[in-house]
Write an enzyme that holds these catalytic residues in place. Sequence first.
Site, PDB file in Angstrom:
ATOM      1  N   GLU B  65       0.812  -1.217   0.000  1.00 55.94           N
ATOM      2  CA  GLU B  65       0.000   0.000   0.000  1.00 55.94           C
ATOM      3  C   GLU B  65       0.844   1.265   0.000  1.00 55.94           C
ATOM      4  O   GLU B  65       0.495   2.245  -0.663  1.00 55.94           O
ATOM      5  CB  GLU B  65      -0.954   0.002   1.204  1.00 55.94           C
ATOM      6  CG  GLU B  65      -2.095  -1.018   1.126  1.00 55.94           C
ATOM      7  CD  GLU B  65      -1.726  -2.396   1.648  1.00 55.94           C
ATOM      8  OE1 GLU B  65      -0.545  -2.628   2.006  1.00 55.94           O
ATOM      9  OE2 GLU B  65      -2.631  -3.256   1.710  1.00 55.94           O
ATOM     10  N   HIS B 134     -10.606  -5.204  11.005  1.00 57.55           N
ATOM     11  CA  HIS B 134     -11.354  -5.249   9.738  1.00 57.55           C
ATOM     12  C   HIS B 134     -12.757  -4.674   9.885  1.00 57.55           C
ATOM     13  O   HIS B 134     -13.646  -5.029   9.114  1.00 57.55           O
ATOM     14  CB  HIS B 134     -11.471  -6.692   9.234  1.00 57.55           C
ATOM     15  CG  HIS B 134     -10.186  -7.310   8.785  1.00 57.55           C
ATOM     16  ND1 HIS B 134      -9.238  -7.763   9.661  1.00 57.55           N
ATOM     17  CD2 HIS B 134      -9.676  -7.528   7.544  1.00 57.55           C
ATOM     18  CE1 HIS B 134      -8.202  -8.258   8.972  1.00 57.55           C
ATOM     19  NE2 HIS B 134      -8.447  -8.120   7.704  1.00 57.55           N
TER      20      HIS B 134
END
Lengths: 329, 342
Positions: B65, B134
């Site tokens: 990322e 998450h």
Amino acid sequence: MAPTRDEQHWMYRNMVTSRRFENAIAKIYFEGKTPAFNMANGPIPGEMHLSDGQEPVAVGVCAHLNPEDVVTATHRPHHQAIAKGVDLDKMAAEIFGKASGLSGGRGGHMHLFDTDVNFACSGIIAQGMGPAVGAALSRKMQGKPGVAVAFVGEGAVNQGGWHEAMNLAAVWNLPFVCVIEDNAWGISVAKSAATAVATNDVRAAAYGIPGTRVEGNDPFAIYDAAGTAIARARNGDGPSLIEVETYRLAGHFMGDAEGYRPEGEKDGLFAKDPIPAMRARLLKEGTASEEELAAIESAAEARVDAAITFARDSADPAPEDALTAVFAA
Amino acid sequence: MTKPNERKLTIARAMAEATAQEMRLDPGVFVMGEDIAALGGVYGNTRGLLDEFGPERIRDTPISETAFIGAAVGAAQDGMRPVVELMFVDFFGVCFDAIYNLMAKNIYFSGGNLKVPMVLMTSTGGGYSDGGQHSQCLYGTFAHLPGMKVVAPSNAYDAKGLMTAALRDDSPVVYMYHKGLQGMGWLGTEPGATVHVPEESYTVEIGKAKVVREGRDVTIVSLGLGVHNALKAAKTLEGKGVSAEVVDLVSLVPLDRETIRASVAKTGRLIVVDEDYQSYGVSGEIIACVTEHDISVLKAAPKRVAFPDVPIPYARVMEQYCLPNPDKIVAAWDEMGAMQPA
Ligand SMILES: Cc1ncc(C[n+]2csc(CCOP(=O)(O)OP(=O)(O)O)c2C)c(N)n1
């Protein structure tokens, strides 16, 4: 380095336990999720990443570890947890989100923490690396025995954090081993599309440490490579990197349609299932008799059944306990 | 029920449609992210794009990322219009420097001489027991840091128009879509998010809130999934004779303070619903924007229904205990010790 007869039995037992455990979880996972598959429903909600096929890596490495050694695992942690000796009852209960779980239901399947055997997980890719290196540093500074192993997937090696931790372990000569489980896929992205080198053992050169690649998902070869790396770490000779070719027999997570896999790939993988292969080898080499193997298998089955029953029968946590354990007691 | 001439789309499809339409118009638009090509995005918002535009413009990335979001900044500054996906907002931890020190600041550092036309799409929200890495929203974390616009659609119409607007914007836009609104069956889906979406391209203004339900007695302000909880609570309140107005923020940055203030000036009461952590976040900001402006409009102390300041627990009973829901919003009204509605 070859495993002793007892170690071979231990390895087979843990592989079978892991597989039976995953089979049980897979079945229960769909309870409440059919006909409409909604991840929020059923006794085991949320994402579920199974490790079917990857058991040889866990047992080949953990056969060399003691409870005092540190393991950090990933979003796909069950096989490693079982091989590291995490309490199966409490682990199952955690996956069911029960009060009797390892973390009282706060963590879940991607966050299994068992302090008794120094096992921890992170669901963020490569983020087990730093804590494992830190544990290795701590042992070295305290003069305490023990090594640290970080298990990661092959997709994790392209994270900055992975590289930073590898270098840190090497430059400080820490008792650390990174084990890469190369199952060829990071969700839908093939290793070949994501990683510039074909195998990651060559990356060890960037840190001036030994790097090994083990082909064929072979528990004996993994045992051998891990034994060398862990002995090196125990002797104070520094870290190592091992990449193991393994197979993901399940989808990335349960419910994954796996449309990205080339036609027929899965059939080929099932044909290479490491558990029947190990069984056949034990028989062929006379390391275990049919009766011994059957006994191992039924014991594993019973152990898993007991853990699942424990988990199912346990109580839900009190909802308001969500607000506790934020800070150290 | 779909009426004739109605074209109901999920947010996922609305996002993909807007992206495809802009890609046809502007060769500089391209997409990078994990599992966004063959898989079409874990949340479906890039589905079909690989087939139409090919792997040169629809790029699966390594799990890197920092590299690909940083690369998007560089490409944006160099004349492209990248769209990048951070699969779960929770993963911002591994790449935040590229986001808040580069993407968000380079226009300013260049004295306005640079443009950074990029969109960072990211999924938010929990409620399906995915655990504490998450399930977060982190709206306040992103909105707090200057230099990036932040939007969060509650329905497919806004989702398409916001995406088009974001793709045409010369500043970076963080596009936060809620998993529970996405229309992916496997996450369960709020039906209210799947609405009529015109086929032709259009924009929804970034920085403009919407009054999605008019009312007289209390203003409920929220965003994303919270808007649907607010609308459900408003229905319940209606049964109690309480007329609730619901404001959908649509954008967090810029924040449409005018619309919030005008609504609270009318109703005299304010409840903020936010799935993000309560402290130091969106809910506090909304209340402050009213009270610092004119405290005399308030007939009761404002209330917030937000996630308590704890990591998100996995166990269903614990997570549901923490999450905002319509009952908690109704309870907030009850606790306000409100005067009898007029
Ligand atoms: C920093 C970060 N980015 C993305 C993800 C989403 N994600 C979860 S698993 C996964 C693929 C991981 O591949 P690999 O490391 O090879 O492990 P495997 O799943 O194959 O066991 C991705 C991208 C994540 N958890 N963390």
